[in-house]
Design a protein around this motif. Structure first.
Motif, PDB file in Angstrom:
ATOM      1  N   SER A   2       0.794  -1.232   0.000  1.00 49.55           N
ATOM      2  CA  SER A   2       0.000   0.000   0.000  1.00 49.55           C
ATOM      3  C   SER A   2       0.824   1.279   0.000  1.00 49.55           C
ATOM      4  O   SER A   2       0.347   2.328  -0.414  1.00 49.55           O
ATOM      5  N   LEU A   3       2.059   1.211   0.474  1.00 52.67           N
ATOM      6  CA  LEU A   3       2.882   2.420   0.602  1.00 52.67           C
ATOM      7  C   LEU A   3       3.074   3.126  -0.739  1.00 52.67           C
ATOM      8  O   LEU A   3       3.492   2.515  -1.716  1.00 52.67           O
TER       9      LEU A   3
ATOM     10  N   ASP B 276      10.326  -4.172  -0.785  1.00 57.69           N
ATOM     11  CA  ASP B 276       9.261  -4.614  -1.687  1.00 57.69           C
ATOM     12  C   ASP B 276       8.074  -3.665  -1.549  1.00 57.69           C
ATOM     13  O   ASP B 276       7.141  -3.904  -0.780  1.00 57.69           O
ATOM     14  N   PHE B 277       8.130  -2.563  -2.296  1.00 57.18           N
ATOM     15  CA  PHE B 277       7.075  -1.544  -2.269  1.00 57.18           C
ATOM     16  C   PHE B 277       6.536  -1.349  -3.694  1.00 57.18           C
ATOM     17  O   PHE B 277       6.879  -0.371  -4.374  1.00 57.18           O
ATOM     18  N   PRO B 278       5.692  -2.231  -4.184  1.00 59.07           N
ATOM     19  CA  PRO B 278       5.241  -2.143  -5.580  1.00 59.07           C
ATOM     20  C   PRO B 278       4.403  -0.906  -5.898  1.00 59.07           C
ATOM     21  O   PRO B 278       4.339  -0.482  -7.056  1.00 59.07           O
TER      22      PRO B 278
ATOM     23  N   PHE C 118      16.201  -1.264  -4.468  1.00 63.20           N
ATOM     24  CA  PHE C 118      15.036  -0.674  -5.143  1.00 63.20           C
ATOM     25  C   PHE C 118      14.461  -1.558  -6.252  1.00 63.20           C
ATOM     26  O   PHE C 118      13.559  -1.133  -6.963  1.00 63.20           O
ATOM     27  N   SER C 119      14.971  -2.764  -6.403  1.00 61.84           N
ATOM     28  CA  SER C 119      14.596  -3.584  -7.558  1.00 61.84           C
ATOM     29  C   SER C 119      13.109  -3.933  -7.593  1.00 61.84           C
ATOM     30  O   SER C 119      12.546  -4.164  -8.667  1.00 61.84           O
ATOM     31  N   LYS C 120      12.444  -3.956  -6.424  1.00 58.93           N
ATOM     32  CA  LYS C 120      11.019  -4.276  -6.391  1.00 58.93           C
ATOM     33  C   LYS C 120      10.136  -3.037  -6.238  1.00 58.93           C
ATOM     34  O   LYS C 120       8.921  -3.163  -6.088  1.00 58.93           O
ATOM     35  N   CYS C 121      10.760  -1.863  -6.287  1.00 62.88           N
ATOM     36  CA  CYS C 121       9.984  -0.613  -6.282  1.00 62.88           C
ATOM     37  C   CYS C 121       9.707  -0.244  -7.742  1.00 62.88           C
ATOM     38  O   CYS C 121      10.266   0.708  -8.293  1.00 62.88           O
TER      39      CYS C 121
END
Length: 380
Positions: free
Chosen positions: A157-158, A175-177, A197-200
């Protein structure tokens, strides 16, 4: 003869009206107009307050007793406590008595006293309640965290995060999609943040403030990044920005020796004490560029090496439609005007001098043109 009875009647009528007005005003002043507002509006008001003050409103009346338990925005300021123990007790009681059916939209933590465990408790609770905005500020330098383990490594949610914490970045991937904006301050990078940052995947705005780098080559690789700001960085010798969607790049006081940026950049703002080395043909899409160098010449004159490096950098910015230079650069190039004779690169641009507030169109780099700049500065 004037009728005294009529006069007395009129006077009594005026007094009666004044008395009614006084009663109405008194009623209005004594009325609890805030309590007459709908719960939604009152919750918005409480969301702007410190959590401790919000809890204290429960003493106002029966209606206010449980309102604070449903506020969507949580603000914790430790300055209202004199010890970490009291902060911890309050946080535990607050979170345990809060209405868990209500999601948390934003959390702001501003700590001068406290502990990493307390911060982690608040952050983890907020993430479990679908928080969208998270701001964590630690103002006490003695509260130095060894790592950023208080930061959640997974949140669906972030959307906006600000961490101003003296700490190292975690080794685990964030992990902040849904994240679109991140601001990091007082953070130390002992490894490249490529995996961090790879999962942002939706991160578009990144700001690094007062950061330190402990790797030879600092790589920032974020596919969707469009705006990047690097302010007051230490030890960032070589910086590689791998962001094909990047449009705006701002760098101030980072002491970078070599900067690699992606093609397609439209705006560049660079301020430092010396020019960096730029790659060839990477800034051909610039609409505007602002360059400010503050050469140290209090006890010594301008250096030729600074002039050569400045000219090399400006050559790579020749495609900018508008190029802004500060007075130090103009004076430097005027002192070493002879070096400009060897430069053949043409500018399709207009250069604006910050200190003179004047635009002068350029046909080519030449000492004659820079002499005209100095004359223009004297005029303004």
């Amino acid at each position: 003869m004037y009728n005294c009875s009529k006069l007395r009647t009129k006077t009594e009528g005026v007094e009666w009206k004044l008395d009614v007005c006084r009663k109405n005003v008194t009623t209005l002043l004594n009325a609890d107009r805030i309590s007459s507002l709908p719960d939604e509006l009152i919750l918005e008001i409480l969301s702007c307050m410190d959590a401790k003050l919000a809890v204290q409103t429960s003493l106002l009346s029966t209606r206010w007793k449980l309102l604070w338990t449903s506020i969507p925005c949580l603000n914790f300021f430790s300055r209202s406590f004199d010890s970490s123990l009291k902060v911890g007790n309050f946080v535990s009681n607050f979170l345990s008595r809060r209405n868990h059916q209500v999601d948390v939209s934003s959390v702001k933590l501003d700590f001068e006293v406290g502990s990493q465990e307390i911060l982690a408790q608040i952050v983890n609770y907020a993430v479990s309640r679908n928080v969208q905005k998270l701001l964590v500020i630690v103002n006490n330098k003695r509260l130095l965290f060894q790592d950023a383990s208080l930061c959640p490594f997974s949140s669906k949610s972030l959307k906006k995060v600000t961490f101003s914490i003296p700490c190292r970045t975690p080794t685990t991937t964030w992990d902040f999609p849904a994240l679109t904006t991140m601001h990091l301050e007082s953070v130390e990078f002992f490894d490249n943040p490529v995996d961090l940052f790879s999962k942002c995947v939706n991160l578009k705005n990144l700001t690094l403030e007062k950061f330190a780098v402990f790797v030879q080559v600092f790589v920032i690789s974020i596919p969707q990044l469009s705006n990047l700001r690097l302010n007051n960085g230490k030890n960032s010798i070589i910086v590689n920005v791998v962001a094909p969607q990047l449009e705006n790049l701002t760098i101030r006081n980072c002491s970078i020796e070599k900067l690699n940026a992606p093609q397609g950049l439209t705006s560049l703002c660079y301020e430092d004490y010396h020019p960096p080395q730029l790659p060839r043909d990477c800034f051909n899409s610039l609409n505007k560029a602002s360059v400010n160098f503050h050469f140290s010449r209090i006890t010594k004159p301008y250096k030729e090496i600074d002039a050569r490096e400045t000219i090399n950098m400006l050559q790579e910015l020749h495609s900018a439609k508008c190029l802004t230079l500060n007075l130090d650069i103009v004076e430097l190039l005027n002192v070493y005007g002879g070096l400009l004779a060897d430069v053949t690169t043409y500018l399709d641009a207009a250069i604006k001098m910050d200190d003179a507030s004047a635009k002068v169109p350029l046909d080519t780099y030449s000492s004659t043109i820079f002499e005209s700049w100095i004359h223009a500065m004297q005029v303004f």
